[in-house]
Design an enzyme around this catalytic site. Structure first.
Site, PDB file in Angstrom:
ATOM      1  N   GLU A  13      18.150  25.243  19.369  1.00 33.71           N
ATOM      2  CA  GLU A  13      19.041  24.094  19.479  1.00 33.71           C
ATOM      3  C   GLU A  13      18.704  23.079  18.389  1.00 33.71           C
ATOM      4  O   GLU A  13      17.783  22.267  18.555  1.00 33.71           O
ATOM      5  CB  GLU A  13      18.871  23.418  20.847  1.00 33.71           C
ATOM      6  CG  GLU A  13      19.226  24.300  22.021  1.00 33.71           C
ATOM      7  CD  GLU A  13      19.670  23.479  23.237  1.00 33.71           C
ATOM      8  OE1 GLU A  13      20.692  23.844  23.809  1.00 33.71           O
ATOM      9  OE2 GLU A  13      19.019  22.478  23.584  1.00 33.71           O
TER      10      GLU A  13
ATOM     11  N   SER B 291      26.654  21.675  20.832  1.00 37.11           N
ATOM     12  CA  SER B 291      28.105  21.520  20.682  1.00 37.11           C
ATOM     13  C   SER B 291      28.866  22.845  20.738  1.00 37.11           C
ATOM     14  O   SER B 291      29.856  23.028  20.023  1.00 37.11           O
ATOM     15  CB  SER B 291      28.434  20.743  19.397  1.00 37.11           C
ATOM     16  OG  SER B 291      27.892  19.439  19.462  1.00 37.11           O
TER      17      SER B 291
ATOM     18  N   GLU C  75      15.400  17.005  24.404  1.00 36.20           N
ATOM     19  CA  GLU C  75      15.412  15.702  25.086  1.00 36.20           C
ATOM     20  C   GLU C  75      14.078  15.454  25.804  1.00 36.20           C
ATOM     21  O   GLU C  75      13.601  14.329  25.889  1.00 36.20           O
ATOM     22  CB  GLU C  75      16.607  15.634  26.051  1.00 36.20           C
ATOM     23  CG  GLU C  75      17.913  15.469  25.276  1.00 36.20           C
ATOM     24  CD  GLU C  75      19.120  16.149  25.892  1.00 36.20           C
ATOM     25  OE1 GLU C  75      19.106  16.464  27.089  1.00 36.20           O
ATOM     26  OE2 GLU C  75      20.092  16.379  25.144  1.00 36.20           O
TER      27      GLU C  75
ATOM     28  N   GLY D 141      25.181  17.395  21.446  1.00 36.09           N
ATOM     29  CA  GLY D 141      25.993  16.281  21.935  1.00 36.09           C
ATOM     30  C   GLY D 141      26.667  15.484  20.833  1.00 36.09           C
ATOM     31  O   GLY D 141      27.168  14.391  21.062  1.00 36.09           O
TER      32      GLY D 141
ATOM     33  N   LYS E   8      22.068  18.825  32.423  1.00 39.63           N
ATOM     34  CA  LYS E   8      21.325  17.605  32.113  1.00 39.63           C
ATOM     35  C   LYS E   8      21.408  16.643  33.301  1.00 39.63           C
ATOM     36  O   LYS E   8      21.430  17.084  34.447  1.00 39.63           O
ATOM     37  CB  LYS E   8      21.834  16.986  30.806  1.00 39.63           C
ATOM     38  CG  LYS E   8      21.854  18.034  29.670  1.00 39.63           C
ATOM     39  CD  LYS E   8      22.086  17.454  28.305  1.00 39.63           C
ATOM     40  CE  LYS E   8      22.074  18.570  27.267  1.00 39.63           C
ATOM     41  NZ  LYS E   8      22.204  18.092  25.902  1.00 39.63           N
TER      42      LYS E   8
ATOM     43  N   ASN F 274      23.482  23.887  30.928  1.00 38.55           N
ATOM     44  CA  ASN F 274      22.464  22.865  31.140  1.00 38.55           C
ATOM     45  C   ASN F 274      23.215  21.574  31.460  1.00 38.55           C
ATOM     46  O   ASN F 274      23.753  20.938  30.562  1.00 38.55           O
ATOM     47  CB  ASN F 274      21.610  22.705  29.872  1.00 38.55           C
ATOM     48  CG  ASN F 274      20.632  21.543  29.990  1.00 38.55           C
ATOM     49  OD1 ASN F 274      20.453  20.974  31.067  1.00 38.55           O
ATOM     50  ND2 ASN F 274      20.007  21.169  28.880  1.00 38.55           N
TER      51      ASN F 274
ATOM     52  N   HIS G 183      13.060  21.420  26.208  1.00 32.64           N
ATOM     53  CA  HIS G 183      14.328  20.938  25.639  1.00 32.64           C
ATOM     54  C   HIS G 183      14.036  19.752  24.713  1.00 32.64           C
ATOM     55  O   HIS G 183      13.121  18.966  24.982  1.00 32.64           O
ATOM     56  CB  HIS G 183      15.280  20.530  26.767  1.00 32.64           C
ATOM     57  CG  HIS G 183      16.669  20.272  26.258  1.00 32.64           C
ATOM     58  ND1 HIS G 183      17.034  19.082  25.684  1.00 32.64           N
ATOM     59  CD2 HIS G 183      17.756  21.072  26.208  1.00 32.64           C
ATOM     60  CE1 HIS G 183      18.313  19.159  25.297  1.00 32.64           C
ATOM     61  NE2 HIS G 183      18.768  20.355  25.607  1.00 32.64           N
TER      62      HIS G 183
END
Ligand code: 13P
Length: 254
Positions: free
Chosen positions: A168, A214, A98, A174, A11, A9, A96
């Site tokens: 996730e 991560s 985000e 991240g 992003k 991904n 996701h």
């Protein structure tokens, strides 16, 4: 046996020219890799170029990072399932964290997208995961259940076989702080149990559940060796061909 699926991904990273450079090196790195499904989800602007460069590759599948649920119309800034299909996109990341946190996506909206994807023969990579506050409050299982039930409402057992779930944990994305293999396995087993309740045990046993947060070459093998972990959804470590290829190699069946 569930075939492992390793997805990048990217992003909001990678221009068209950077995408071409990545693919050139990555392809050489994975020349001898077999038995793993590899997906790259670039930003929308690089999809057409990557599609052209892949030329229908069986080895590397194309993914999108999001889409809208309508086929066309007055939806400024959105991308439709039909547009993705034309570029031979196979997978679409939906829900996701985000998108949920920054862009306010709800389970109800994600559910519409899941149905639109399935109706267009796009396989959803449905993301679920708890925040740190939710984990600290001991609510992670409840959160996963709510997200799965809401996002997958109305999905039949047969359709579920085309869905990939990505667990996730938001606190591991991240941050450099990955879930321990035991924490991840525990969450994955719970996701599978919820999928069994939504469909049946036989179906749930076939659905692939990726871990994301991560993942790097150094921790990929131990994470991927857990019984209910069937792949990885990789952000930062997938921006560099060598580190992504090392993660892919860690998923090769022994
Ligand atoms: P990182 O691998 O950068 O933690 O991102 C994980 C992720 O969100 C993949 O979708």
């Amino acid at each position: 046996m569930r075939k492992k699926i390793i997805a990048a991904n990217w992003k909001m990273n990678m221009t068209v020219s950077e995408t071409a450079g990545f693919l050139e090196d990555f392809r050489l790195d994975i020349e001898d890799v077999n038995g793993v499904e590899i997906v790259i989800a670039p930003p929308f602007t690089a999809l057409a170029k990557l599609s052209e460069l892949l030329g229908g590759s069986q080895k590397i599948r194309l993914g999108a990072q999001n889409m809208y649920f309508e086929m066309s119309g007055a939806f400024t800034g959105e991308i439709s399932p039909a547009m993705l299909r034309e570029l031979f996109v196979r997978y679409v990341i939906l829900g996701h964290s985000e998108r949920r946190q920054i862009f306010g996506e709800t389970d109800a909206l994600i559910n519409k997208k899941v149905h639109a994807a399935l109706a267009s023969e796009l396989k959803p990579i449905l993301c679920v995961g708890e925040t740190l506050a939710e984990r600290d409050a001991g609510k992670e299982k409840q959160v996963l259940e709510t997200q799965l039930k809401g996002s997958l409402a109305g999905v039949t057992a047969e359709q579920m076989l085309d869905v990939v779930v990505a667990y996730e944990p938001v606190w591991a994305i991240g941050t450099g702080r990955n879930a321990s293999p035991e924490q991840a396995q525990d969450a994955h087993a719970h996701v599978r149990a919820v999928l069994a309740a939504l469909t049946n045990a036989e179906t749930a046993d076939k659905v692939r559940i990726q871990y994301g947060g991560s993942v790097k070459p150094a921790n990929a093998a131990v994470i991927l060796s857990q019984p209910d972990i069937d792949g990885a959804l990789v952000g930062g470590a997938a921006l560099e061909p060598r580190s992504f290829s090392e993660i892919v190699k860690a998923a090769v069946p022994q």
